[in-house]
Design an enzyme around this catalytic site. Structure first.
Site, mmCIF file in Angstrom:
data_model
loop_
_atom_site.group_PDB
_atom_site.id
_atom_site.type_symbol
_atom_site.label_atom_id
_atom_site.label_comp_id
_atom_site.label_asym_id
_atom_site.label_seq_id
_atom_site.Cartn_x
_atom_site.Cartn_y
_atom_site.Cartn_z
ATOM 1 N N ARG A 1 0.837 -1.213 0.000
ATOM 2 C CA ARG A 1 0.000 0.000 0.000
ATOM 3 C C ARG A 1 0.864 1.252 0.000
ATOM 4 O O ARG A 1 0.627 2.198 -0.742
ATOM 5 C CB ARG A 1 -0.898 0.004 1.236
ATOM 6 C CG ARG A 1 -2.143 -0.879 1.116
ATOM 7 C CD ARG A 1 -2.792 -0.975 2.483
ATOM 8 N NE ARG A 1 -4.062 -1.649 2.527
ATOM 9 C CZ ARG A 1 -4.252 -2.968 2.496
ATOM 10 N NH1 ARG A 1 -3.211 -3.766 2.372
ATOM 11 N NH2 ARG A 1 -5.458 -3.487 2.583
ATOM 12 N N ASP B 1 5.885 -10.871 -3.285
ATOM 13 C CA ASP B 1 4.745 -9.962 -3.471
ATOM 14 C C ASP B 1 5.158 -8.494 -3.539
ATOM 15 O O ASP B 1 4.576 -7.713 -4.294
ATOM 16 C CB ASP B 1 3.718 -10.151 -2.348
ATOM 17 C CG ASP B 1 2.806 -11.351 -2.605
ATOM 18 O OD1 ASP B 1 3.131 -12.161 -3.501
ATOM 19 O OD2 ASP B 1 1.772 -11.478 -1.922
ATOM 20 N N ASN C 1 1.365 -13.731 -7.945
ATOM 21 C CA ASN C 1 0.130 -14.137 -7.254
ATOM 22 C C ASN C 1 -0.157 -13.147 -6.124
ATOM 23 O O ASN C 1 -0.638 -13.523 -5.062
ATOM 24 C CB ASN C 1 0.270 -15.560 -6.718
ATOM 25 C CG ASN C 1 -1.084 -16.142 -6.325
ATOM 26 O OD1 ASN C 1 -2.132 -15.551 -6.603
ATOM 27 N ND2 ASN C 1 -1.072 -17.289 -5.671
ATOM 28 N N SER D 1 -13.196 -9.484 5.933
ATOM 29 C CA SER D 1 -11.807 -9.054 6.213
ATOM 30 C C SER D 1 -11.719 -7.560 6.528
ATOM 31 O O SER D 1 -10.802 -6.877 6.061
ATOM 32 C CB SER D 1 -10.904 -9.402 5.014
ATOM 33 O OG SER D 1 -10.994 -10.750 4.667
ATOM 34 N N ASP E 1 -5.902 -14.588 7.436
ATOM 35 C CA ASP E 1 -4.573 -15.181 7.196
ATOM 36 C C ASP E 1 -4.031 -15.867 8.451
ATOM 37 O O ASP E 1 -3.621 -17.035 8.410
ATOM 38 C CB ASP E 1 -3.576 -14.118 6.716
ATOM 39 C CG ASP E 1 -3.937 -13.562 5.345
ATOM 40 O OD1 ASP E 1 -4.887 -14.080 4.719
ATOM 41 O OD2 ASP E 1 -3.278 -12.602 4.894
ATOM 42 N N GLU F 1 -4.289 -18.322 -2.163
ATOM 43 C CA GLU F 1 -3.180 -18.924 -2.901
ATOM 44 C C GLU F 1 -3.526 -20.314 -3.432
ATOM 45 O O GLU F 1 -3.006 -20.775 -4.433
ATOM 46 C CB GLU F 1 -1.945 -18.985 -2.005
ATOM 47 C CG GLU F 1 -1.178 -17.680 -1.890
ATOM 48 C CD GLU F 1 -1.839 -16.622 -1.025
ATOM 49 O OE1 GLU F 1 -3.065 -16.700 -0.800
ATOM 50 O OE2 GLU F 1 -1.132 -15.700 -0.585
ATOM 51 N N ARG G 1 -7.644 -23.092 0.401
ATOM 52 C CA ARG G 1 -6.998 -23.350 1.698
ATOM 53 C C ARG G 1 -7.833 -24.228 2.616
ATOM 54 O O ARG G 1 -7.278 -24.896 3.494
ATOM 55 C CB ARG G 1 -6.684 -22.016 2.401
ATOM 56 C CG ARG G 1 -5.568 -21.259 1.743
ATOM 57 C CD ARG G 1 -5.323 -19.902 2.368
ATOM 58 N NE ARG G 1 -4.013 -19.391 1.960
ATOM 59 C CZ ARG G 1 -3.570 -18.178 2.217
ATOM 60 N NH1 ARG G 1 -4.324 -17.317 2.883
ATOM 61 N NH2 ARG G 1 -2.374 -17.795 1.822
ATOM 62 N N ARG H 1 1.604 -19.863 3.335
ATOM 63 C CA ARG H 1 1.039 -20.073 4.688
ATOM 64 C C ARG H 1 0.884 -21.561 5.014
ATOM 65 O O ARG H 1 0.982 -21.941 6.187
ATOM 66 C CB ARG H 1 -0.285 -19.321 4.857
ATOM 67 C CG ARG H 1 -0.118 -17.845 4.696
ATOM 68 C CD ARG H 1 -1.168 -16.987 5.323
ATOM 69 N NE ARG H 1 -0.984 -15.629 4.826
ATOM 70 C CZ ARG H 1 -0.033 -14.781 5.225
ATOM 71 N NH1 ARG H 1 0.814 -15.128 6.169
ATOM 72 N NH2 ARG H 1 0.079 -13.579 4.694
ATOM 73 N N LYS I 1 6.757 -15.930 -0.989
ATOM 74 C CA LYS I 1 5.688 -14.951 -1.279
ATOM 75 C C LYS I 1 5.683 -13.826 -0.245
ATOM 76 O O LYS I 1 5.467 -12.672 -0.586
ATOM 77 C CB LYS I 1 4.324 -15.658 -1.313
ATOM 78 C CG LYS I 1 3.193 -14.744 -1.799
ATOM 79 C CD LYS I 1 1.911 -15.524 -2.025
ATOM 80 C CE LYS I 1 0.861 -14.703 -2.775
ATOM 81 N NZ LYS I 1 0.207 -13.674 -2.016
HETATM 82 O O1 LIG Z 1 -5.730 -6.069 1.895
HETATM 83 C C1 LIG Z 1 -4.837 -6.851 2.234
HETATM 84 O O2 LIG Z 1 -3.665 -6.473 2.447
HETATM 85 C C2 LIG Z 1 -5.182 -8.268 2.424
HETATM 86 C C3 LIG Z 1 -6.484 -8.646 2.592
HETATM 87 C C4 LIG Z 1 -6.895 -10.037 2.877
HETATM 88 O O3 LIG Z 1 -7.531 -10.535 1.718
HETATM 89 P P1 LIG Z 1 -9.155 -10.641 1.561
HETATM 90 O O4 LIG Z 1 -9.712 -9.289 1.731
HETATM 91 O O5 LIG Z 1 -9.274 -11.162 0.173
HETATM 92 O O6 LIG Z 1 -9.629 -11.597 2.619
HETATM 93 C C5 LIG Z 1 -5.702 -10.933 3.219
HETATM 94 O O7 LIG Z 1 -6.072 -12.279 3.137
HETATM 95 C C6 LIG Z 1 -4.525 -10.672 2.306
HETATM 96 O O8 LIG Z 1 -3.438 -11.496 2.620
HETATM 97 C C7 LIG Z 1 -4.062 -9.250 2.447
HETATM 98 C C1 LIG Z 2 -4.187 -14.138 0.761
HETATM 99 C C2 LIG Z 2 -2.926 -13.752 0.780
HETATM 100 O O1 LIG Z 2 -2.329 -13.002 -0.171
HETATM 101 P P1 LIG Z 2 -2.854 -11.979 -1.287
HETATM 102 O O2 LIG Z 2 -2.324 -10.643 -0.873
HETATM 103 O O3 LIG Z 2 -2.257 -12.463 -2.565
HETATM 104 O O4 LIG Z 2 -4.357 -11.998 -1.307
HETATM 105 C C3 LIG Z 2 -2.024 -14.147 1.888
HETATM 106 O O5 LIG Z 2 -0.904 -13.602 1.979
HETATM 107 O O6 LIG Z 2 -2.389 -15.010 2.695
#
Ligand SMILES: O=C(O)C1=C[C@@H](OP(=O)(O)O)[C@@H](O)[C@H](O)C1
Ligand SMILES: C=C(OP(=O)(O)O)C(=O)O
Length: 442
Positions: free
Chosen positions: A36, A60, A103, A209, A328, A356, A359, A403, A428
């Site tokens: 971000r 990433d 990814n 989330s 996560d 990924e 899960r 993970r 990752k």
């Molecule tokens: O905004 C982010 O940084 C994230 C949001 C989450 O995804 P979801 O919103 O798809 O659950 C999380 O699983 C991912 O690892 C990072």
């Molecule tokens: C879901 C994950 O990654 P992403 O940022 O690719 O969504 C993660 O890191 O568990």
């Protein structure tokens, strides 16, 4: 990173049985915050330099850094984890680009929204699994304001091509679904100031989330953009909002990465201290510490650290927990549950299926290999640990999911140890995970 890079496979790593886990580690930077902040710095006022410190070094974040580079953003590495990013005022110099997104959800989702508002043409694609991860709810939302998208594979999934938007005049309003991923709302929020007018975003139905949206809003504010909100149902960015550089910004440690060590400390007696996250963290995954406490672990927290010691009564207790707020870190509870007394039920985790790997299915399959009894539901998992003599030394498949590899490393604390296939998938978010781990187990 390019698509052609051979995924560096190390066949497997065997962790022999260990009885203790203790030590003190500094966490690598947060993936969510690194990606971000790098993007927000690139969108800041033209010519302003933001020094971003403690950036995570991983697949990433490499995807984000490489994309910014291809887009013509000036990003200069000044120390191992520190970068100077020069703002573009939201207008990227390169108007045509082919972008490999690996990814990385935290790269492709926000970049899609930002690139859709450039006067250029961009082809976004990733690894095969990325092409199975949904993005249609984000594209549908962007299309409401005239964004132009052409899917190159299956509708609703990468790869796709973005071309210059045909924006209507005046204030804008759009609706977005947030029940598949919160990253879609994050993406639209981050891109909204580029529209230079009042933008209202309505969330339709459930939003999952949620703590990740708080991270987004917090960091946008650090870059000078305030979002007004009506709870979780609508968000407004006023005309004239524009990103400005905070000049110097630190990335906190990764709270999701912290979860493996905290669980190890709880299972292996500790004391195990992680530095980089704590009471002042903006990451929702610090709440993993509360879940461990519920299981009986002894947790202490300072502004910037968390420490776990041995467990009251000797053994963790199984719990039932809604894990929507920690999608996560919740995976770590699934393998910690192997060591608990009684059954653990983790609910409200349907999003596990579109990350990924699937899960829920992967976790159920691999937990059973170790000897657990597992019930897998559409959006929940129930884990009953193996009996004392029911543990099996397993070769754990990791499904190219960092993970899965890190979660199953906890099984080193059983009497049978564990073998983890393709451990390099931790790249990752945590390339040095197994090196760090080896210094903690005995
Ligand atoms: O905004 C982010 O940084 C994230 C949001 C989450 O995804 P979801 O919103 O798809 O659950 C999380 O699983 C991912 O690892 C990072
Ligand atoms: C879901 C994950 O990654 P992403 O940022 O690719 O969504 C993660 O890191 O568990």
């Amino acid at each position: 990173m390019t698509e052609n890079v051979e995924r560096y496979k190390l066949e497997h790593i065997t962790l022999p049985p260990a009885t203790a886990a203790r030590g003190d580690i500094k966490l690598p930077g947060s993936k969510s915050i690194s990606n971000r902040v790098l993007l927000l710095a690139a969108l800041s006022k033209k010519g302003e330099v933001t020094r971003v410190r403690d950036v995570l070094d991983s697949d990433d974040t490499r995807v984000m850094l490489d994309a910014l580079n291809v887009l013509g953003v000036q990003v200069k590495q000044i120390a191992e984890h520190d970068y100077d990013v020069t703002g573009t005022g939201g207008d990227f110099p390169n108007k045509n680009a082919d972008l490999f997104m690996g990814n990385a959800g935290t790269a492709i989702r926000p970049l899609t929204a930002v690139l859709a508002l450039q006067k250029g043409t961009y082809h976004l694609h990733g690894v095969p699994r990325m092409h199975e991860r949904p993005i249609g709810d984000l594209i549908d939302a962007l299309q409401q304001i005239g964004v132009q998208v052409e899917y190159k594979g299956h509708a609703g999934y990468p790869p796709f091509v973005l071309s210059p938007a045909q924006l209507p005049d005046g204030d804008l309003s759009l609706s977005i679904k947030g029940n598949v991923s919160s990253q879609f709302l994050t993406a639209v929020l981050m891109a909204a100031p580029l529209l230079n007018r009042r933008v209202t975003i309505h969330v339709v139905g459930e939003l999952i989330s949620k703590p990740y949206i708080e991270i987004t809003l917090n960091l946008m504010a650090r870059f000078g953009v305030q979002v007004t909100r009506d709870g979780w149902s609508s968000f407004t960015i006023e005309a004239g909002a524009a990103y400005g550089s905070p000049k110097d910004i630190y990335v906190e440690g990764d709270a999701s990465s912290a979860s493996y060590f905290l669980a190890l400390g709880a299972l292996g007696g500790g004391p195990l201290r992680v530095t980089g996250v704590g009471l002042s963290s903006i990451q929702g995954d610090v709440k993993f510490a509360n879940a461990l406490q519920l299981m009986g672990a002894n947790v202490m927290m300072g502004e910037n650290w968390i420490e776990v010691r041995g467990i009251e009564n000797g053994q963790l207790r199984g719990i039932e927990l809604d894990c929507n707020h920690i999608p996560d870190a919740a995976m770590t509870l699934a393998t910690a549950a192997l060591f608990a007394q009684g059954t653990t039920k983790l609910t409200n985790i349907a999003s596990w299926r579109v990350k990924e790997t699937d899960r829920l299915s992967a976790m159920a399959t691999e937990l059973r290999k170790v000897g657990a009894t597992v019930e897998e539901g559409a959006d929940y998992i129930v884990i009953t640990p193996p009996a004392a003599d029911g543990w099996r030394h397993a070769h754990i498949d990791t499904y190219d999911d960092h993970r899965m590899a890190m979660c199953f490393s906890l099984v080193a604390l059983s009497a049978v140890g564990v073998t983890i296939n393709d451990p390099k998938c931790v790249g990752k978010t945590f390339p040095t995970y197994f090196e760090v781990l080896s210094g903690l187990l005995s």
